[in-house]
Design a protein around this motif. Structure first.
Motif, PDB file in Angstrom:
ATOM      1  N   ALA A 103       1.257  -1.255  -0.131  1.00  0.00           N
ATOM      2  CA  ALA A 103       0.467  -0.470   0.029  1.00  0.00           C
ATOM      3  C   ALA A 103       0.765   0.666  -0.262  1.00  0.00           C
ATOM      4  CB  ALA A 103      -0.962   0.002   0.918  1.00  0.00           C
ATOM      5  N   VAL A 104       1.732   0.800   0.969  1.00  0.00           N
ATOM      6  CA  VAL A 104       2.474   2.594   1.038  1.00  0.00           C
ATOM      7  C   VAL A 104       3.420   2.912  -0.427  1.00  0.00           C
ATOM      8  CG1 VAL A 104       4.563   3.941   2.049  1.00  0.00           C
ATOM      9  CG2 VAL A 104       3.087   2.295   3.754  1.00  0.00           C
ATOM     10  N   GLN A 105       3.984   1.679  -1.030  1.00  0.00           N
ATOM     11  CA  GLN A 105       4.829   1.611  -2.099  1.00  0.00           C
ATOM     12  C   GLN A 105       3.862   2.571  -3.407  1.00  0.00           C
ATOM     13  OE1 GLN A 105       6.397  -1.901  -4.009  1.00  0.00           O
ATOM     14  NE2 GLN A 105       8.214  -0.437  -4.276  1.00  0.00           N
ATOM     15  N   ALA A 106       2.271   1.737  -3.197  1.00  0.00           N
ATOM     16  CA  ALA A 106       1.666   1.950  -5.009  1.00  0.00           C
ATOM     17  C   ALA A 106       1.680   3.850  -3.930  1.00  0.00           C
ATOM     18  CB  ALA A 106       0.108   1.911  -3.817  1.00  0.00           C
ATOM     19  N   VAL A 107       1.635   4.445  -3.224  1.00  0.00           N
ATOM     20  CA  VAL A 107       1.287   5.711  -3.755  1.00  0.00           C
ATOM     21  C   VAL A 107       2.550   6.724  -3.094  1.00  0.00           C
ATOM     22  CG1 VAL A 107       1.388   7.851  -1.321  1.00  0.00           C
ATOM     23  CG2 VAL A 107      -0.471   5.643  -1.576  1.00  0.00           C
ATOM     24  N   THR A 108       4.335   5.711  -2.899  1.00  0.00           N
ATOM     25  CA  THR A 108       4.986   6.786  -2.874  1.00  0.00           C
ATOM     26  C   THR A 108       5.522   6.956  -4.309  1.00  0.00           C
ATOM     27  OG1 THR A 108       6.396   4.232  -2.830  1.00  0.00           O
ATOM     28  CG2 THR A 108       5.987   5.708  -0.866  1.00  0.00           C
ATOM     29  N   ARG A 109       4.747   5.376  -4.944  1.00  0.00           N
ATOM     30  CA  ARG A 109       5.293   5.406  -6.981  1.00  0.00           C
ATOM     31  C   ARG A 109       4.269   6.029  -7.370  1.00  0.00           C
ATOM     32  NH1 ARG A 109       7.264  -0.486  -7.882  1.00  0.00           N
ATOM     33  NH2 ARG A 109       9.507  -0.340  -6.768  1.00  0.00           N
ATOM     34  N   ALA A 110       3.057   6.586  -6.898  1.00  0.00           N
ATOM     35  CA  ALA A 110       1.850   7.844  -7.592  1.00  0.00           C
ATOM     36  C   ALA A 110       2.682   9.333  -8.164  1.00  0.00           C
ATOM     37  CB  ALA A 110       0.916   7.474  -6.850  1.00  0.00           C
ATOM     38  N   ALA A 111       1.776   9.890  -8.951  1.00  0.00           N
ATOM     39  CA  ALA A 111       2.292  11.286  -9.164  1.00  0.00           C
ATOM     40  C   ALA A 111       1.676  11.970  -8.494  1.00  0.00           C
ATOM     41  CB  ALA A 111       1.232  11.599 -10.410  1.00  0.00           C
ATOM     42  N   PRO A 112       2.826  12.509  -7.410  1.00  0.00           N
ATOM     43  CA  PRO A 112       2.762  14.024  -7.066  1.00  0.00           C
ATOM     44  C   PRO A 112       1.121  14.710  -6.844  1.00  0.00           C
ATOM     45  CG  PRO A 112       5.269  14.178  -7.205  1.00  0.00           C
ATOM     46  CD  PRO A 112       3.544  13.243  -8.366  1.00  0.00           C
ATOM     47  N   ASP A 113       0.301  13.479  -7.191  1.00  0.00           N
ATOM     48  CA  ASP A 113      -0.603  15.284  -7.390  1.00  0.00           C
ATOM     49  C   ASP A 113      -1.320  15.695  -6.447  1.00  0.00           C
ATOM     50  OD1 ASP A 113      -2.019  13.051  -7.874  1.00  0.00           O
ATOM     51  OD2 ASP A 113      -1.531  13.121 -10.368  1.00  0.00           O
ATOM     52  N   GLY A 114      -1.663  14.543  -5.587  1.00  0.00           N
ATOM     53  CA  GLY A 114      -3.481  15.139  -4.907  1.00  0.00           C
ATOM     54  C   GLY A 114      -3.963  14.199  -4.745  1.00  0.00           C
ATOM     55  N   TYR A 115      -3.492  12.500  -5.743  1.00  0.00           N
ATOM     56  CA  TYR A 115      -4.771  12.423  -6.310  1.00  0.00           C
ATOM     57  C   TYR A 115      -4.775  10.679  -5.999  1.00  0.00           C
ATOM     58  CZ  TYR A 115      -7.013  15.098  -9.198  1.00  0.00           C
ATOM     59  OH  TYR A 115      -7.396  16.862  -9.372  1.00  0.00           O
ATOM     60  N   THR A 116      -3.864  10.133  -5.229  1.00  0.00           N
ATOM     61  CA  THR A 116      -3.352   9.597  -4.427  1.00  0.00           C
ATOM     62  C   THR A 116      -2.851   9.622  -3.083  1.00  0.00           C
ATOM     63  OG1 THR A 116      -2.559   8.038  -7.124  1.00  0.00           O
ATOM     64  CG2 THR A 116      -2.102   6.350  -4.669  1.00  0.00           C
TER      65      THR A 116
ATOM     66  N   SER B 100       5.509  13.151  -1.095  1.00  0.00           N
ATOM     67  CA  SER B 100       6.380  13.915  -1.197  1.00  0.00           C
ATOM     68  C   SER B 100       6.251  14.677  -2.658  1.00  0.00           C
ATOM     69  CB  SER B 100       7.324  13.769  -0.416  1.00  0.00           C
ATOM     70  OG  SER B 100       8.042  13.420  -1.042  1.00  0.00           O
ATOM     71  N   GLY B 101       5.775  16.162  -2.410  1.00  0.00           N
ATOM     72  CA  GLY B 101       5.926  17.056  -3.586  1.00  0.00           C
ATOM     73  C   GLY B 101       4.964  17.258  -4.434  1.00  0.00           C
ATOM     74  N   THR B 102       3.592  16.963  -2.965  1.00  0.00           N
ATOM     75  CA  THR B 102       2.359  17.267  -3.508  1.00  0.00           C
ATOM     76  C   THR B 102       2.407  19.197  -3.599  1.00  0.00           C
ATOM     77  OG1 THR B 102       1.779  15.508  -3.063  1.00  0.00           O
ATOM     78  CG2 THR B 102      -0.270  16.717  -3.115  1.00  0.00           C
ATOM     79  N   PRO B 103       1.754  19.243  -4.660  1.00  0.00           N
ATOM     80  CA  PRO B 103       1.583  21.007  -4.197  1.00  0.00           C
ATOM     81  C   PRO B 103       1.187  21.241  -2.458  1.00  0.00           C
ATOM     82  CG  PRO B 103       1.040  20.130  -6.444  1.00  0.00           C
ATOM     83  CD  PRO B 103       1.459  19.199  -5.265  1.00  0.00           C
ATOM     84  N   ALA B 104       1.589  22.706  -2.041  1.00  0.00           N
ATOM     85  CA  ALA B 104       1.200  23.159  -1.117  1.00  0.00           C
ATOM     86  C   ALA B 104      -0.565  22.798  -0.748  1.00  0.00           C
ATOM     87  CB  ALA B 104       2.300  23.627  -0.619  1.00  0.00           C
ATOM     88  N   ALA B 105      -0.887  23.796  -1.935  1.00  0.00           N
ATOM     89  CA  ALA B 105      -2.446  23.841  -1.768  1.00  0.00           C
ATOM     90  C   ALA B 105      -3.153  22.938  -2.403  1.00  0.00           C
ATOM     91  CB  ALA B 105      -2.432  24.911  -3.085  1.00  0.00           C
ATOM     92  N   VAL B 106      -2.523  21.821  -3.063  1.00  0.00           N
ATOM     93  CA  VAL B 106      -3.322  21.055  -3.249  1.00  0.00           C
ATOM     94  C   VAL B 106      -3.884  19.576  -1.529  1.00  0.00           C
ATOM     95  CG1 VAL B 106      -3.568  17.842  -3.727  1.00  0.00           C
ATOM     96  CG2 VAL B 106      -2.911  20.162  -5.667  1.00  0.00           C
ATOM     97  N   LEU B 107      -2.165  20.204  -0.729  1.00  0.00           N
ATOM     98  CA  LEU B 107      -2.733  19.595   0.465  1.00  0.00           C
ATOM     99  C   LEU B 107      -3.062  20.444   0.932  1.00  0.00           C
ATOM    100  CD1 LEU B 107       1.511  19.063   0.871  1.00  0.00           C
ATOM    101  CD2 LEU B 107       0.292  17.430   0.807  1.00  0.00           C
ATOM    102  N   SER B 108      -3.095  21.489   1.755  1.00  0.00           N
ATOM    103  CA  SER B 108      -3.644  22.307   2.409  1.00  0.00           C
ATOM    104  C   SER B 108      -5.283  21.948   2.080  1.00  0.00           C
ATOM    105  CB  SER B 108      -3.575  23.698   2.100  1.00  0.00           C
ATOM    106  OG  SER B 108      -4.595  24.893   2.554  1.00  0.00           O
TER     107      SER B 108
END
Length: 322
Positions: free
Chosen positions: A72-85, A257-265
């Motif tokens: 599960a963790v690897q699925a997220v760390t390998r996904a695009a840093p866009d806030g959709y996973t 990590s690398g997901t835009p700050a505005a998306v994380l917010s």
């Protein structure tokens, strides 16, 4: 060349800003390190439904059990840093697994961004009704008098209940035998049957057996008492004040990590509002969990305080998965 680099950087920044402004424009996925029907899955589905309404998008729950949470963790760390996973996980894949398995393919501090801590499990130290004790000190005295004859249960090697038992063995020379089960339910049944003397488990699983008198709660493994059992002291109030006795049993939301700050917010705002809503608080309470909904910085501090303690306990216990 320098001008081209500056233009490229400006384009990238503009693209990220535009992406953040339009977020979310498609369904979001919560990746869960467990099968459907478990406590983590139940929380994930409830949170996905509520957060989806707040964000105006569907949130899908993707169950990826196995591999001690690595899948599960690897699925997220390998996904695009866009806030959709997004990862919705209990603490073990982030804290225990990296210290029990070799070559874990992620680094929590490097690869993940903290969003919020969703909830804390209400964990209790309990004994079966045949154990002649009423409090923690009596329990420790009884275990010392019965050195080598006392057994305790956990829901797996390297889990918090196992590590606490190993810690007490080392600190007090109790020589208690560890019995690992494939979950809380079989552990509770064996304790009720008198096959193990004590264990640490959740209010959600053990609470009904405590209320029926088949099990006796001696302490809450946290800093606060719980409303369901107001007369049961915290483990510190009971005399065991070390960090080793404090439960790391949280559920949390994290992104790559690398997901835009505005998306994380946006994710943080929606998650915290959902967690603090009356409906979600009621749902978590029914599952034996305490709602949290803290800031990313507070969540990260909780991780940083807990991780080295669990790492030391795992090393001292000799627990390994390989």
């Amino acid at each position: 060349m320098r001008m081209k680099s500056l233009i490229a950087m400006a384009v990238m920044a503009w693209s990220a800003a535009c992406g953040a402004q339009s977020y979310p424009s498609r369904p979001i996925t919560f990746v869960v390190p467990g099968p459907p029907g478990g406590a983590t899955d139940t929380v994930a589905r409830a949170l996905a439904e509520d957060m989806g309404k707040r964000l105006g998008q569907t949130i899908i729950v993707d169950n990826k059990p196995g591999g001690a949470g690595v899948i599960a963790v690897q699925a997220v760390t390998r996904a695009a840093p866009d806030g959709y996973t997004i990862l919705l996980t209990h603490s073990a894949p982030l804290i225990n697994t990296p210290h029990m398995y070799r070559n874990v393919p992620y680094d929590v501090r490097r690869d993940l961004a903290f969003i919020t801590e969703v909830s804390l499990a209400k964990l209790l130290l309990v004994v079966n009704r045949d154990v002649p004790v009423k409090n923690v000190q009596q329990f420790l005295d009884w275990a010392a008098k019965n050195k080598g004859k006392v057994s305790f249960g956990s829901y797996g090697v390297g889990t918090f209940p196992h590590l606490v038992g190993a810690h007490l063995n080392q600190e007090r020379g109790l020589d208690m035998a560890h019995v690992a089960y494939k979950g809380e339910a079989p552990m509770a049944q064996d304790m009720i049957a008198g096959n193990i003397a004590w264990a640490i488990g959740s209010m959600g699983t053990l609470g009904p057996h405590i209320k029926s008198g088949r099990l006796t709660a001696l302490a809450v493994m946290d800093d606060k008492r719980i409303k369901e059992l107001p007369d049961v002291p915290t483990i510190a109030e009971a005399g065991l004040k070390g960090q080793e006795m404090r439960s790391p049993g949280w559920l949390g939301l994290l992104a790559r990590s690398g997901t835009p700050a505005a998306v994380l917010s946006q994710l943080e705002t929606a998650a915290r509002a959902s967690i603090q809503s009356p409906a979600m608080r009621e749902r978590l309470d029914a599952l034996g969990m305490t709602p949290v909904g803290n800031s990313p910085a507070e969540f990260r501090r909780e991780f940083e305080a807990t991780e080295p303690v669990i790492a030391r306990m795992i090393k001292a216990s000799g627990a390994t998965a390989e």
